[in-house]
Design a protein around this motif. Sequence first.
Motif, PDB file in Angstrom:
ATOM      1  N   VAL A 356      50.173  64.322 120.938  1.00 28.91           N
ATOM      2  CA  VAL A 356      49.236  64.634 119.853  1.00 28.91           C
ATOM      3  C   VAL A 356      48.756  63.295 119.314  1.00 28.91           C
ATOM      4  N   THR A 357      47.463  63.101 119.257  1.00 26.42           N
ATOM      5  CA  THR A 357      46.943  61.900 118.600  1.00 26.42           C
ATOM      6  C   THR A 357      46.240  62.337 117.318  1.00 26.42           C
ATOM      7  N   LEU A 358      46.220  61.430 116.371  1.00 27.17           N
ATOM      8  CA  LEU A 358      45.606  61.735 115.073  1.00 27.17           C
ATOM      9  C   LEU A 358      44.400  60.834 114.858  1.00 27.17           C
ATOM     10  N   GLN A 359      43.713  61.031 113.754  1.00 27.24           N
ATOM     11  CA  GLN A 359      42.644  60.115 113.342  1.00 27.24           C
ATOM     12  C   GLN A 359      43.188  58.685 113.374  1.00 27.24           C
ATOM     13  N   ASP A 360      42.354  57.727 113.736  1.00 20.14           N
ATOM     14  CA  ASP A 360      42.849  56.348 113.825  1.00 20.14           C
ATOM     15  C   ASP A 360      43.238  55.827 112.434  1.00 20.14           C
ATOM     16  N   ARG A 361      43.992  54.716 112.437  1.00 18.19           N
ATOM     17  CA  ARG A 361      44.684  54.274 111.223  1.00 18.19           C
ATOM     18  C   ARG A 361      43.781  53.781 110.102  1.00 18.19           C
ATOM     19  N   ASP A 362      42.524  53.516 110.422  1.00 21.75           N
ATOM     20  CA  ASP A 362      41.602  53.120 109.346  1.00 21.75           C
ATOM     21  C   ASP A 362      41.103  54.344 108.577  1.00 21.75           C
ATOM     22  N   HIS A 363      41.639  55.535 108.906  1.00 24.68           N
ATOM     23  CA  HIS A 363      41.358  56.761 108.157  1.00 24.68           C
ATOM     24  C   HIS A 363      42.708  57.252 107.632  1.00 24.68           C
ATOM     25  N   PRO A 364      43.269  56.590 106.614  1.00 21.55           N
ATOM     26  CA  PRO A 364      44.659  56.855 106.233  1.00 21.55           C
ATOM     27  C   PRO A 364      44.896  58.327 105.873  1.00 21.55           C
ATOM     28  N   ALA A 365      46.050  58.817 106.323  1.00 21.19           N
ATOM     29  CA  ALA A 365      46.481  60.166 105.943  1.00 21.19           C
ATOM     30  C   ALA A 365      47.565  59.951 104.897  1.00 21.19           C
ATOM     31  N   VAL A 366      47.220  60.077 103.626  1.00 22.55           N
ATOM     32  CA  VAL A 366      48.173  59.735 102.569  1.00 22.55           C
ATOM     33  C   VAL A 366      48.954  60.965 102.125  1.00 22.55           C
ATOM     34  N   ALA A 367      50.223  60.736 101.821  1.00 22.31           N
ATOM     35  CA  ALA A 367      51.130  61.845 101.519  1.00 22.31           C
ATOM     36  C   ALA A 367      50.644  62.684 100.342  1.00 22.31           C
TER      37      ALA A 367
END
Length: 384
Positions: A356-367
Amino acid sequence: MSVVTVKGSAIRKLQRGYPWLQRSDVRWESDVAPGSLAELCGADGTRLGMGLVNPGARYPVKILRLGDGGVDGAFFRDRLDRAWDYRQTIDLESDAFRWAHGEADGLPGLIVDFFAGHAVVQVRNLGMEKLKPVWLPILAERCESVFERSDMQGRKEEGMEEFSGQLAGETPERIEIRERGLRYLVPAKDGLKTGHFLDQRNSRAHLAKQVRQGDRVLDLFCYTGGFSLAAASAGADCLGVDIKQLPVLCGQANAELNGLTVEFVQANAFDYLAESAEGGYNWIILDPPAIAKTRDKRDSLKWGIWKLVHDALPHLNPGGRVVVCACTWQMGIEDCWDVVQLAAGDCGVKVALEAVTLQDRDHPAVAEFPQSLYLKCLWVRRME
Ligand code: SAH
């Protein structure tokens, strides 16, 4: 300055860092002008922070900061600097990145993509629009040009018109960026969203690392050929399909620019799969647009993904992979995998989830803001 009272029940939510308040969470002390900056207080008058207020919007308060302190040029400079500095710590192998990802960077409603010296912005709420004279100069200082692409429907509920236009300097019709050794022309003014889907960068890299010379790749919803070019640069034989003409033309230009051969077809991906696709693919990429931004549309997205996977699997060689992307937080990884399993069962094909890959890290997924984790791509192998 307007004052908004936050009800006791909502204070915990605010203090945990959730960036939006609902109508039932607040009381208006006076007439609050749409889009104004307001002080947020508890019932006893304690100051909690500052937010952007638009009484008519679905979420009438967007929180800018907690505690004391104002919202001025220094505030924006600090937020934008922090966001910028974080991007410099991640090796994106590109001169293009998402500089500000709205709520996830403490800048509700402000999206800034940085394309090799040019900024392309999206403004999603009225408060952020009204603060443009404060944040725009900071972007303009650091970029050759700033272009706005706020031509999206979500603005209606904020009482705003769609807008697209030059804010500073002069943005070229096509901005050339580099991504992992490939050159892409970004149609910032007339493409989709800000012109290039930076969030899929890592997934394009993941594909490029795995394809083998001569693999056949079908890239559905290909836009300007992001996945196709990545795979073609690794020696794959790619076909991109998109419903619109502009992406197809840009995709061809991108392939030429890199000396690669990719075939592009303008067609509806659903029809193409059902009627025209040949078999024998090693990879099929399914990257449809977010057709479900709201809960009530979730079922149509599930249906769409079921249909795509159901029609794609028979076109894959055994051992081939389908990459299923869902770009809305309304559909989680588990939901997406459930739909894939259902579709595989319905066409009698065995599958395994490989990654599973997610949005790249410059699109932070914040808690503290679950909605910020929106993009997931499931890499699914056809077993036999
Ligand atoms: N994978 C791309 C981004 C895809 S964006 C990248 O890495 O750059 C989604 C694309 O789907 C858009 O270009 C849009 O024009 C296209 N699209 C939307 N509906 C479609 C349909 N029914 N058939 C084919 N393409 C479609």
